[in-house]
Design a protein around this motif. Sequence first.
Motif, PDB file in Angstrom:
ATOM      1  N   UNK A 159      -7.310 -15.530  -8.633  1.00  0.00           N
ATOM      2  CA  UNK A 159      -6.315 -14.409  -8.928  1.00  0.00           C
ATOM      3  C   UNK A 159      -5.812 -13.784  -7.759  1.00  0.00           C
ATOM      4  N   UNK A 160      -4.651 -13.502  -7.906  1.00  0.00           N
ATOM      5  CA  UNK A 160      -3.833 -12.737  -6.839  1.00  0.00           C
ATOM      6  C   UNK A 160      -3.957 -11.340  -7.073  1.00  0.00           C
ATOM      7  N   UNK A 161      -4.132 -10.298  -6.035  1.00  0.00           N
ATOM      8  CA  UNK A 161      -4.175  -9.030  -6.135  1.00  0.00           C
ATOM      9  C   UNK A 161      -3.091  -8.439  -5.425  1.00  0.00           C
ATOM     10  N   UNK A 162      -2.320  -7.489  -6.066  1.00  0.00           N
ATOM     11  CA  UNK A 162      -1.099  -6.776  -5.199  1.00  0.00           C
ATOM     12  C   UNK A 162      -1.490  -5.531  -5.552  1.00  0.00           C
ATOM     13  N   UNK A 163      -2.126  -4.743  -4.409  1.00  0.00           N
ATOM     14  CA  UNK A 163      -2.603  -3.252  -4.325  1.00  0.00           C
ATOM     15  C   UNK A 163      -1.409  -2.285  -4.743  1.00  0.00           C
ATOM     16  N   UNK A 164      -1.744  -1.147  -5.312  1.00  0.00           N
ATOM     17  CA  UNK A 164      -1.057   0.022  -5.754  1.00  0.00           C
ATOM     18  C   UNK A 164      -0.422   0.533  -4.572  1.00  0.00           C
ATOM     19  N   UNK A 165      -0.825   0.464  -3.706  1.00  0.00           N
ATOM     20  CA  UNK A 165      -0.145   1.194  -2.331  1.00  0.00           C
ATOM     21  C   UNK A 165       0.644   0.306  -1.429  1.00  0.00           C
ATOM     22  N   UNK A 166       0.866  -0.821  -2.050  1.00  0.00           N
ATOM     23  CA  UNK A 166       2.081  -1.468  -1.094  1.00  0.00           C
ATOM     24  C   UNK A 166       3.346  -0.768  -1.276  1.00  0.00           C
ATOM     25  N   UNK A 167       3.887  -0.274  -0.355  1.00  0.00           N
ATOM     26  CA  UNK A 167       5.114   0.304  -0.272  1.00  0.00           C
ATOM     27  C   UNK A 167       6.485  -0.349   0.345  1.00  0.00           C
ATOM     28  N   UNK A 168       7.516  -0.021  -0.276  1.00  0.00           N
ATOM     29  CA  UNK A 168       8.864  -0.551   0.275  1.00  0.00           C
ATOM     30  C   UNK A 168       9.228   0.524   1.475  1.00  0.00           C
ATOM     31  N   UNK A 169      10.620   0.138   2.050  1.00  0.00           N
ATOM     32  CA  UNK A 169      10.750   0.997   3.142  1.00  0.00           C
ATOM     33  C   UNK A 169      11.277   2.165   3.208  1.00  0.00           C
ATOM     34  N   UNK A 170      11.419   2.459   1.651  1.00  0.00           N
ATOM     35  CA  UNK A 170      11.907   4.144   1.517  1.00  0.00           C
ATOM     36  C   UNK A 170      10.730   4.851   1.213  1.00  0.00           C
ATOM     37  N   UNK A 171       9.200   4.107   1.285  1.00  0.00           N
ATOM     38  CA  UNK A 171       8.158   5.023   1.203  1.00  0.00           C
ATOM     39  C   UNK A 171       7.716   5.027  -0.317  1.00  0.00           C
ATOM     40  N   UNK A 215       5.916   3.469  -3.665  1.00  0.00           N
ATOM     41  CA  UNK A 215       4.738   2.562  -3.588  1.00  0.00           C
ATOM     42  C   UNK A 215       4.786   1.791  -4.916  1.00  0.00           C
ATOM     43  N   UNK A 216       4.029   0.670  -5.261  1.00  0.00           N
ATOM     44  CA  UNK A 216       3.883   0.117  -6.545  1.00  0.00           C
ATOM     45  C   UNK A 216       3.620   0.762  -7.702  1.00  0.00           C
ATOM     46  N   UNK A 217       2.418   1.771  -7.330  1.00  0.00           N
ATOM     47  CA  UNK A 217       2.123   2.518  -8.238  1.00  0.00           C
ATOM     48  C   UNK A 217       0.666   2.277  -9.208  1.00  0.00           C
ATOM     49  N   UNK A 218       0.972   0.903  -9.598  1.00  0.00           N
ATOM     50  CA  UNK A 218      -0.004   0.187 -10.316  1.00  0.00           C
ATOM     51  C   UNK A 218      -0.292  -1.204  -9.905  1.00  0.00           C
ATOM     52  N   UNK A 219      -1.572  -1.385  -9.383  1.00  0.00           N
ATOM     53  CA  UNK A 219      -1.958  -2.688  -9.061  1.00  0.00           C
ATOM     54  C   UNK A 219      -1.784  -3.752 -10.025  1.00  0.00           C
ATOM     55  N   UNK A 220      -1.393  -4.952  -9.520  1.00  0.00           N
ATOM     56  CA  UNK A 220      -1.026  -5.988 -10.454  1.00  0.00           C
ATOM     57  C   UNK A 220      -1.914  -7.163  -9.982  1.00  0.00           C
ATOM     58  N   UNK A 221      -2.508  -7.822 -11.127  1.00  0.00           N
ATOM     59  CA  UNK A 221      -3.263  -9.201 -10.700  1.00  0.00           C
ATOM     60  C   UNK A 221      -2.592 -10.179 -11.547  1.00  0.00           C
TER      61      UNK A 221
END
Length: 843
Positions: free
Chosen positions: A548-560, A562-568
Amino acid sequence: MKKVLFLVITMFLQISAQQSELFFEEASVQYQVPTRILKAIAFSETRGVHIVNDAETHQSCIGIPHVYGIMGLRDDNWFGRSLVQASELSGFSVDLIKSDERTNILAAAALLNYLANETEIDRNNIYEWKEVTEKYSGIRQENIKPLYSYEIFRVMKEGYTSENLTVPAYTSIDLSIFPDYVKPGKDPVYIESEDYGPAIWDPSPNFTNGSISHQFSVVHTTQGGFAGSLSWLKNPDADAATHYIIRSSDGYIVQLVREMNRAWHAVCWNGYSLGVEHEGFVDNPAWYTDEMYTASANLFNHFSVRYNIPFNLNRIIGHNQWQNSAWRTWMQTNYPNIDPTCNSHTDPGIYWDWSFYLQLVSKDTTSPYILSYIPAASTDSVWANQTVKISFSQRMKKSVAQAAFSITPSVTGVFTWENSGRTMVFKPTSLYQLGQVYQVRFDTSAVNYNNRKILGGLEFSFVTRSTAPLNVVETYPALNQQGISNTVKISLHFDTPLLTSSINQNVSLNDFNGQSVLIKNVTYTELDGRGTITFSPQVPLRYSADYSILVGSEIKNILGTSLGTAQTIPFKTADSIYVAGVLLDDFELIKNWKDPNYSGSTIGTDPNATTFTIVNEEKYSGAFSGKISYLFTGIGGVCRTFNSDKPNIGSNSNETFGLWVYGDLSNNYLEYWFYFNTSSNVIVKADTLDWTGWKWVEIPISAITGTGDKLFHSIVIKQSPNGLRSGAVYVDNAIKRNPALTDVKNEGENVIPDEYTLYQNYPNPFNPETNISFSLPENSSVELSVFDILGNKVASLAENQIFEQGTHSIRLSLSEFPLSSGVYFYRLKTDKFTSHKKMTILK
């Protein structure tokens, strides 16, 4: 007002580049050789590119012996046996030093350490390394040795940065220790050329007195560094020399043969042409600098004016001009006594910028103008890290063009150039303010390399975005996707650009137990306002296993945001498949595979970006694989890589033909092309490139229409309606086989083979584990052992163990057998059969 910092940054989080840095540091610590010395040698020899050399991939028109690896080691009678000596000193095999970048750096450092001890230098005195590097070069002539060490010390003083190599500037280095003749602004008492004032005269014995008609001037590429090439051209046994040779970094010129004499540089063209060698390698455009182009163009202008050689590409030619059918026809009409195809060399290659070069040679007075620019949007639509690009009709003098650029409010940033110096790119090093209007101005002070001012300036504005959400819009593998390659390159696509500092802690790959899997080559790119992260597992994943690939909730775009909810994103790898049969090509050498531009069937591609090379970046087995890189320029593009060997695969309808293919997820079509009756073409679609990682792609021979034996001659990437415009596909191990005898899936579903076979381990090279497979036609007592290069048994995987008939796989793990880096052999032994193969461990 403008405020621009000339810094060097990168948007990529390239673990592989970081590893190269670590290789130099490791070698420096182990052998007490300054890191900057190691890097500067890598610059001087190869511009930081690990060259895997053979007589076909890096053939030189002057016959200079090959260099090996990023550090330019040698194994020949002229420059010596530094490759062999480095092998003896380091304990690494010659083959491993040739193929592996880390080992090449370590072996070179071992040799430099030996030379430093032999010379008894003070290692803390950087200037005492001058003599050591000159010994390392193997150059015999005393007056040429300083040319080699000068380039090393010059790059240490000035610094250098590329995708492959970074040499930090060490500005306190004093270059006055070198004789003036090795530098621009040479000592005037040194012998100057009588033919061309800016050149130094250093004669070669390889020429014929007189006997020349000045009809053509020929551009060559050395396939080696400047000092080494000069040394070779003065070697009486080389049987080669050109009239002049030009250094890449600054355009320094040496004349070897008087213009009134015939130099030995282009076979039957010698009696009609002046020849000039340019330092570098044809497959790396980094060698073709603006300084080299300018110096060379001034020299060729001198040829044209003095000998009435017209300013056109019929008379000012490359050594590869014989490949141009229109020129061959022109020659048959205008010079019927000269064979236009009497040589087979291809320098200066596809990266030589002929339109720019002819503009310089002819002193063209045409002024440049602005073709286009981005961003053109005036509304709230521009991202806070948007690059500004301005494209010109001609190649521009970079420093002057950059000084003509300004942006208000002021923003710090860096300049790079694309499209062979015709597109200027400004990249902010800090984010633009949100919701802000920016004014860009480009004034008319900019000039081209003939110092012609630009026709008209430019002013435009854009407005940055003030808000934007962040979403994962697409992934590969997709959610719950099955049958994924165990060497997959994972990609995550986002709808906005990302804040790169938020990536490292928010992307991971986990196995079925939730344990983190080590990853490599983490890369972040942006295209059309979208961010993409790609990475691969450090070692192949297990077959038929859940990940499984995990994308964390705190990854952010350049405007600050965040993704908000982790995705698996869960996925499952494919079943194992072992392929054995008649190996037609292992892609360890280029052999008779041609560049795609060789074939008239290749259409709609950018020739500079469409290539076929042998590389060690990705490989299914062995040390190398073939790499097809392509860039389609419109629609309906075809990239055809032709093999003039045309291996015969027969006509047995029970057999198949295939390749291991590392896909690029481009959704373009993969085709195999065949001949029957020696020349009748058959096209078979093999697959759609909708995967990444290694995959076995085969077609039944029965699908190849026509009578008689079939000849495999081409691998083709064909542009599909929804395919990407560019990509790179790797190929390895072309095999003809009977699938009923060689497939083994799920490791328990066994098929009885008809012969004993020991397969190549996979992966290879490996760390920390690999699989060794073998087939038995009957129940057998098996001994499977591993030996070092001295013949000592270092691991026993099976000791007189009874195996049933069928195909089996045994895993070799370095956690169980803690073997060091190097080359090993593994042997399968039964009562009726013995076979061994080579494998490599890299740590």
